[in-house]
Design an enzyme around this catalytic site. Structure first.
Site, mmCIF file in Angstrom:
data_model
loop_
_atom_site.group_PDB
_atom_site.id
_atom_site.type_symbol
_atom_site.label_atom_id
_atom_site.label_comp_id
_atom_site.label_asym_id
_atom_site.label_seq_id
_atom_site.Cartn_x
_atom_site.Cartn_y
_atom_site.Cartn_z
ATOM 1 N N LYS A 26 -6.128 -6.407 -0.297
ATOM 2 C CA LYS A 26 -6.261 -4.863 -0.447
ATOM 3 C C LYS A 26 -7.685 -4.470 -0.527
ATOM 4 O O LYS A 26 -8.605 -5.011 -0.538
ATOM 5 C CB LYS A 26 -5.544 -4.515 -1.780
ATOM 6 C CG LYS A 26 -3.947 -4.889 -1.684
ATOM 7 C CD LYS A 26 -3.234 -4.678 -2.892
ATOM 8 C CE LYS A 26 -1.806 -4.930 -2.703
ATOM 9 N NZ LYS A 26 -1.102 -4.251 -3.711
ATOM 10 N N ARG A 76 3.266 -16.304 -2.898
ATOM 11 C CA ARG A 76 3.952 -15.799 -4.183
ATOM 12 C C ARG A 76 3.033 -16.593 -5.211
ATOM 13 O O ARG A 76 2.516 -16.022 -6.253
ATOM 14 C CB ARG A 76 5.162 -15.656 -4.350
ATOM 15 C CG ARG A 76 5.972 -14.751 -3.529
ATOM 16 C CD ARG A 76 5.501 -13.167 -3.367
ATOM 17 N NE ARG A 76 5.345 -12.717 -4.901
ATOM 18 C CZ ARG A 76 5.417 -11.154 -4.903
ATOM 19 N NH1 ARG A 76 5.484 -10.415 -4.026
ATOM 20 N NH2 ARG A 76 5.403 -10.711 -6.181
ATOM 21 N N TYR A 80 5.480 0.553 2.537
ATOM 22 C CA TYR A 80 5.881 0.465 1.106
ATOM 23 C C TYR A 80 7.163 1.569 0.948
ATOM 24 O O TYR A 80 7.419 1.842 -0.408
ATOM 25 C CB TYR A 80 4.994 0.866 0.307
ATOM 26 C CG TYR A 80 3.886 -0.033 -0.048
ATOM 27 C CD1 TYR A 80 4.283 -1.431 -0.843
ATOM 28 C CD2 TYR A 80 2.488 0.059 0.357
ATOM 29 C CE1 TYR A 80 3.474 -2.478 -1.016
ATOM 30 C CE2 TYR A 80 1.770 -1.022 0.167
ATOM 31 C CZ TYR A 80 2.097 -2.398 -0.748
ATOM 32 O OH TYR A 80 1.361 -3.100 -0.849
ATOM 33 N N PHE A 139 4.669 5.231 -9.164
ATOM 34 C CA PHE A 139 3.469 4.901 -8.657
ATOM 35 C C PHE A 139 3.329 5.005 -7.100
ATOM 36 O O PHE A 139 2.444 4.671 -6.648
ATOM 37 C CB PHE A 139 3.002 3.591 -8.896
ATOM 38 C CG PHE A 139 4.116 2.376 -8.795
ATOM 39 C CD1 PHE A 139 3.898 1.981 -7.377
ATOM 40 C CD2 PHE A 139 4.871 1.942 -9.535
ATOM 41 C CE1 PHE A 139 4.818 0.743 -6.785
ATOM 42 C CE2 PHE A 139 5.755 1.011 -9.040
ATOM 43 C CZ PHE A 139 5.687 0.417 -7.875
ATOM 44 N N ASN A 153 -4.710 -5.085 -7.302
ATOM 45 C CA ASN A 153 -4.304 -6.188 -7.579
ATOM 46 C C ASN A 153 -4.577 -7.257 -6.424
ATOM 47 O O ASN A 153 -4.072 -8.491 -6.515
ATOM 48 C CB ASN A 153 -2.887 -6.622 -8.001
ATOM 49 C CG ASN A 153 -1.729 -6.075 -7.155
ATOM 50 O OD1 ASN A 153 -2.021 -5.745 -5.803
ATOM 51 N ND2 ASN A 153 -0.466 -6.265 -7.532
ATOM 52 N N GLU A 195 8.056 -8.128 7.553
ATOM 53 C CA GLU A 195 6.623 -7.319 7.541
ATOM 54 C C GLU A 195 5.626 -8.062 8.466
ATOM 55 O O GLU A 195 4.581 -7.288 8.810
ATOM 56 C CB GLU A 195 6.309 -7.707 6.146
ATOM 57 C CG GLU A 195 6.860 -7.016 5.123
ATOM 58 C CD GLU A 195 6.310 -7.500 3.672
ATOM 59 O OE1 GLU A 195 5.726 -8.086 3.263
ATOM 60 O OE2 GLU A 195 7.319 -6.674 2.623
ATOM 61 N N HIS A 235 -1.502 -8.279 -1.247
ATOM 62 C CA HIS A 235 0.215 -8.145 -1.066
ATOM 63 C C HIS A 235 0.772 -9.256 -0.679
ATOM 64 O O HIS A 235 0.049 -10.078 -0.138
ATOM 65 C CB HIS A 235 0.538 -6.831 0.035
ATOM 66 C CG HIS A 235 1.873 -6.807 0.427
ATOM 67 N ND1 HIS A 235 2.892 -6.448 -0.365
ATOM 68 C CD2 HIS A 235 2.370 -7.504 1.513
ATOM 69 C CE1 HIS A 235 3.881 -6.748 0.204
ATOM 70 N NE2 HIS A 235 3.833 -7.341 1.315
ATOM 71 N N ARG A 262 -4.639 -13.042 -7.780
ATOM 72 C CA ARG A 262 -4.678 -11.846 -8.623
ATOM 73 C C ARG A 262 -5.483 -11.966 -10.016
ATOM 74 O O ARG A 262 -6.397 -11.214 -10.442
ATOM 75 C CB ARG A 262 -3.186 -11.420 -8.888
ATOM 76 C CG ARG A 262 -2.704 -10.525 -7.791
ATOM 77 C CD ARG A 262 -1.191 -10.368 -7.704
ATOM 78 N NE ARG A 262 -0.835 -9.430 -6.733
ATOM 79 C CZ ARG A 262 0.178 -9.233 -6.457
ATOM 80 N NH1 ARG A 262 1.284 -9.765 -7.004
ATOM 81 N NH2 ARG A 262 0.699 -8.349 -5.526
ATOM 82 N N THR A 273 2.401 -9.545 -10.535
ATOM 83 C CA THR A 273 1.687 -8.353 -9.970
ATOM 84 C C THR A 273 0.656 -7.492 -10.794
ATOM 85 O O THR A 273 -0.247 -7.291 -10.393
ATOM 86 C CB THR A 273 3.157 -7.340 -9.888
ATOM 87 O OG1 THR A 273 4.156 -7.793 -9.265
ATOM 88 C CG2 THR A 273 2.578 -5.989 -9.362
HETATM 89 P P1 IDP Z 1 3.951 -7.188 -5.966
HETATM 90 O O1 IDP Z 1 3.021 -6.605 -5.044
HETATM 91 O O2 IDP Z 1 3.789 -8.169 -6.834
HETATM 92 O O3 IDP Z 1 5.300 -7.399 -4.816
HETATM 93 P P2 IDP Z 1 5.799 -4.945 -6.293
HETATM 94 O O4 IDP Z 1 6.483 -4.516 -7.432
HETATM 95 O O5 IDP Z 1 6.381 -4.897 -4.909
HETATM 96 O O6 IDP Z 1 4.661 -5.893 -6.535
HETATM 97 O O7 IDP Z 1 4.593 -3.441 -6.274
HETATM 98 C C1 IDP Z 1 3.856 -3.191 -4.958
HETATM 99 C C2 IDP Z 1 2.536 -2.778 -5.252
HETATM 100 O O8 IDP Z 1 2.706 -1.698 -6.129
HETATM 101 C C3 IDP Z 1 2.103 -3.794 -6.235
HETATM 102 O O9 IDP Z 1 1.308 -4.830 -5.599
HETATM 103 C C4 IDP Z 1 1.116 -2.743 -6.878
HETATM 104 O O10 IDP Z 1 -0.382 -2.518 -6.114
HETATM 105 C C5 IDP Z 1 1.590 -1.614 -7.054
HETATM 106 N N1 IDP Z 1 2.314 -1.319 -8.321
HETATM 107 C C6 IDP Z 1 3.183 -2.073 -8.821
HETATM 108 N N2 IDP Z 1 3.756 -1.571 -9.944
HETATM 109 C C7 IDP Z 1 2.787 -1.060 -10.413
HETATM 110 C C8 IDP Z 1 2.736 -0.014 -11.430
HETATM 111 O O11 IDP Z 1 3.453 0.045 -12.650
HETATM 112 N N3 IDP Z 1 1.594 1.069 -11.508
HETATM 113 C C9 IDP Z 1 0.701 1.154 -10.482
HETATM 114 N N4 IDP Z 1 1.084 0.434 -9.258
HETATM 115 C C10 IDP Z 1 1.913 -0.425 -9.513
HETATM 116 MG MG MG Z 2 6.391 -6.297 -3.507
#
Ligand code: IDP
Ligand code: MG
Length: 139
Positions: free
Chosen positions: A11, A87, A51, A59, A114, A128, A117, A104, A93
Protein backbone atom coordinates in the site's frame (compact mmCIF):
# COMPACT_ATOMS: atom_id res chain seq x y z
CA UNK A 1 -2.42 -29.16 -0.35
CA UNK A 2 -3.13 -27.17 -3.45
CA UNK A 3 -1.04 -24.72 -5.40
CA UNK A 4 -2.94 -21.44 -5.05
CA UNK A 5 -2.73 -17.88 -6.32
CA UNK A 6 -3.16 -14.86 -4.11
CA UNK A 7 -2.89 -11.12 -4.57
CA UNK A 8 -0.77 -8.83 -2.44
CA UNK A 9 -0.73 -5.05 -2.71
CA UNK A 10 2.01 -3.07 -1.02
CA UNK A 11 0.00 0.00 0.00
CA UNK A 12 1.01 3.66 -0.47
CA UNK A 13 2.31 4.10 3.09
CA UNK A 14 4.76 1.20 2.78
CA UNK A 15 5.95 2.21 -0.71
CA UNK A 16 6.54 5.79 0.52
CA UNK A 17 8.57 4.47 3.48
CA UNK A 18 10.81 2.40 1.14
CA UNK A 19 9.59 -0.90 2.56
CA UNK A 20 8.99 -2.64 -0.80
CA UNK A 21 12.11 -4.80 -0.58
CA UNK A 22 11.61 -5.78 3.05
CA UNK A 23 8.01 -6.79 2.40
CA UNK A 24 8.81 -8.88 -0.69
CA UNK A 25 11.62 -10.50 1.33
CA UNK A 26 9.08 -11.53 3.99
CA UNK A 27 6.59 -12.83 1.40
CA UNK A 28 9.28 -14.92 -0.28
CA UNK A 29 10.52 -16.08 3.11
CA UNK A 30 6.99 -17.33 3.86
CA UNK A 31 7.22 -19.67 0.86
CA UNK A 32 5.41 -17.52 -1.70
CA UNK A 33 6.69 -17.14 -5.26
CA UNK A 34 6.26 -13.85 -7.11
CA UNK A 35 4.63 -14.73 -10.44
CA UNK A 36 3.63 -11.18 -11.45
CA UNK A 37 4.56 -7.71 -10.31
CA UNK A 38 3.60 -4.17 -11.28
CA UNK A 39 4.02 -0.75 -9.79
CA UNK A 40 1.79 2.25 -10.36
CA UNK A 41 -0.98 4.46 -9.07
CA UNK A 42 -4.51 3.07 -8.81
CA UNK A 43 -7.24 5.18 -10.38
CA UNK A 44 -10.33 5.94 -8.33
CA UNK A 45 -12.23 3.52 -10.57
CA UNK A 46 -9.66 0.74 -9.97
CA UNK A 47 -9.85 1.20 -6.20
CA UNK A 48 -13.66 1.43 -6.12
CA UNK A 49 -14.02 -1.73 -8.20
CA UNK A 50 -11.34 -3.63 -6.33
CA UNK A 51 -12.87 -2.82 -2.94
CA UNK A 52 -16.50 -2.98 -4.14
CA UNK A 53 -17.23 -5.61 -1.46
CA UNK A 54 -16.67 -2.86 1.16
CA UNK A 55 -18.79 -0.20 -0.59
CA UNK A 56 -21.34 -0.01 2.22
CA UNK A 57 -18.75 0.22 5.00
CA UNK A 58 -18.21 3.57 6.74
CA UNK A 59 -14.54 3.58 5.80
CA UNK A 60 -15.05 2.92 2.04
CA UNK A 61 -14.54 6.49 0.78
CA UNK A 62 -11.46 6.96 2.94
CA UNK A 63 -10.07 3.61 1.87
CA UNK A 64 -10.43 4.50 -1.83
CA UNK A 65 -8.84 7.87 -1.16
CA UNK A 66 -5.92 6.26 0.72
CA UNK A 67 -5.33 3.57 -1.92
CA UNK A 68 -5.17 6.22 -4.65
CA UNK A 69 -3.01 8.62 -2.60
CA UNK A 70 0.32 7.22 -3.77
CA UNK A 71 2.13 4.49 -5.62
CA UNK A 72 1.39 0.84 -4.91
CA UNK A 73 3.15 -2.40 -5.84
CA UNK A 74 0.85 -5.19 -6.96
CA UNK A 75 2.10 -8.75 -6.59
CA UNK A 76 0.61 -11.96 -7.93
CA UNK A 77 1.83 -14.71 -5.64
CA UNK A 78 1.78 -18.47 -5.97
CA UNK A 79 2.40 -21.25 -3.51
CA UNK A 80 1.03 -24.22 -1.66
CA UNK A 81 -1.76 -22.82 0.51
CA UNK A 82 -0.73 -19.37 -0.71
CA UNK A 83 -3.85 -17.61 0.58
CA UNK A 84 -3.36 -18.69 4.20
CA UNK A 85 0.43 -18.30 4.02
CA UNK A 86 0.00 -14.71 2.85
CA UNK A 87 -2.66 -13.91 5.50
CA UNK A 88 -0.38 -15.39 8.20
CA UNK A 89 2.69 -13.38 7.23
CA UNK A 90 0.53 -10.21 6.79
CA UNK A 91 -0.93 -10.26 10.29
CA UNK A 92 -4.26 -8.87 11.54
CA UNK A 93 -5.98 -5.93 9.81
CA UNK A 94 -5.21 -3.65 12.77
CA UNK A 95 -1.40 -3.49 13.12
CA UNK A 96 -1.82 -3.04 16.89
CA UNK A 97 -3.41 -6.51 17.00
CA UNK A 98 -1.05 -8.12 14.47
CA UNK A 99 1.26 -10.86 15.76
CA UNK A 100 4.93 -9.90 16.18
CA UNK A 101 7.11 -10.30 13.09
CA UNK A 102 4.20 -10.00 10.69
CA UNK A 103 4.28 -7.44 7.88
CA UNK A 104 1.54 -5.31 9.43
CA UNK A 105 3.14 -5.39 12.89
CA UNK A 106 6.40 -4.16 11.38
CA UNK A 107 5.22 -1.74 8.69
CA UNK A 108 1.56 -0.93 9.43
CA UNK A 109 0.85 2.58 10.66
CA UNK A 110 -2.85 2.21 11.49
CA UNK A 111 -5.93 0.15 10.66
CA UNK A 112 -6.17 1.84 7.24
CA UNK A 113 -2.48 2.38 6.40
CA UNK A 114 -1.73 -1.22 7.26
CA UNK A 115 1.03 -1.73 4.66
CA UNK A 116 -0.44 -4.58 2.62
CA UNK A 117 -3.57 -6.05 1.09
CA UNK A 118 -4.02 -9.82 0.83
CA UNK A 119 -6.75 -11.94 -0.73
CA UNK A 120 -8.99 -13.56 1.88
CA UNK A 121 -10.06 -16.75 0.08
CA UNK A 122 -8.92 -19.08 -2.70
CA UNK A 123 -11.70 -17.80 -4.94
CA UNK A 124 -10.83 -14.15 -4.29
CA UNK A 125 -7.15 -14.95 -4.87
CA UNK A 126 -7.96 -16.14 -8.38
CA UNK A 127 -10.32 -13.21 -9.07
CA UNK A 128 -8.04 -10.53 -7.62
CA UNK A 129 -4.99 -11.76 -9.59
CA UNK A 130 -7.15 -11.70 -12.74
CA UNK A 131 -8.35 -8.16 -11.87
CA UNK A 132 -4.81 -6.80 -12.25
CA UNK A 133 -2.92 -9.30 -14.44
CA UNK A 134 -3.46 -10.79 -17.88
CA UNK A 135 -2.48 -14.47 -18.14
CA UNK A 136 0.57 -13.53 -20.27
CA UNK A 137 1.86 -11.27 -17.47
CA UNK A 138 2.17 -14.20 -15.06
CA UNK A 139 5.46 -16.10 -15.01
P1 IDP B 1 -8.03 -7.04 5.43
O1 IDP B 1 -7.20 -6.07 4.58
O2 IDP B 1 -7.26 -7.49 6.65
O3 IDP B 1 -8.57 -8.18 4.61
P2 IDP B 1 -10.69 -5.86 5.36
O4 IDP B 1 -11.71 -5.99 6.42
O5 IDP B 1 -10.89 -6.62 4.08
O6 IDP B 1 -9.26 -6.20 6.00
O7 IDP B 1 -10.58 -4.31 5.03
C1 IDP B 1 -9.97 -3.85 3.84
C2 IDP B 1 -9.10 -2.66 4.17
O8 IDP B 1 -9.93 -1.59 4.61
C3 IDP B 1 -8.12 -2.87 5.33
O9 IDP B 1 -6.91 -3.50 4.93
C4 IDP B 1 -7.87 -1.45 5.77
O10 IDP B 1 -6.95 -0.77 4.91
C5 IDP B 1 -9.25 -0.83 5.60
N1 IDP B 1 -10.02 -0.89 6.84
C6 IDP B 1 -10.58 -1.98 7.42
N2 IDP B 1 -11.24 -1.68 8.53
C7 IDP B 1 -11.10 -0.33 8.69
C8 IDP B 1 -11.57 0.60 9.67
O11 IDP B 1 -12.25 0.24 10.64
N3 IDP B 1 -11.21 1.91 9.48
C9 IDP B 1 -10.48 2.32 8.40
N4 IDP B 1 -10.03 1.48 7.46
C10 IDP B 1 -10.32 0.16 7.60
MG1 MG C 1 -9.92 -8.12 3.02
Amino acid sequence: MALEKTLSIIKPNAVAKKNIGAIIHMLEGAGLRVMGMKMGNLTQRDAEQFYAIHKDRAFFKELVSFMTSGTVVILALEGTNAVVKNRDIMGATDPKKAAPNTIRAKFGEGIEANAVHGSDSVENGINEVAFFFAERELC
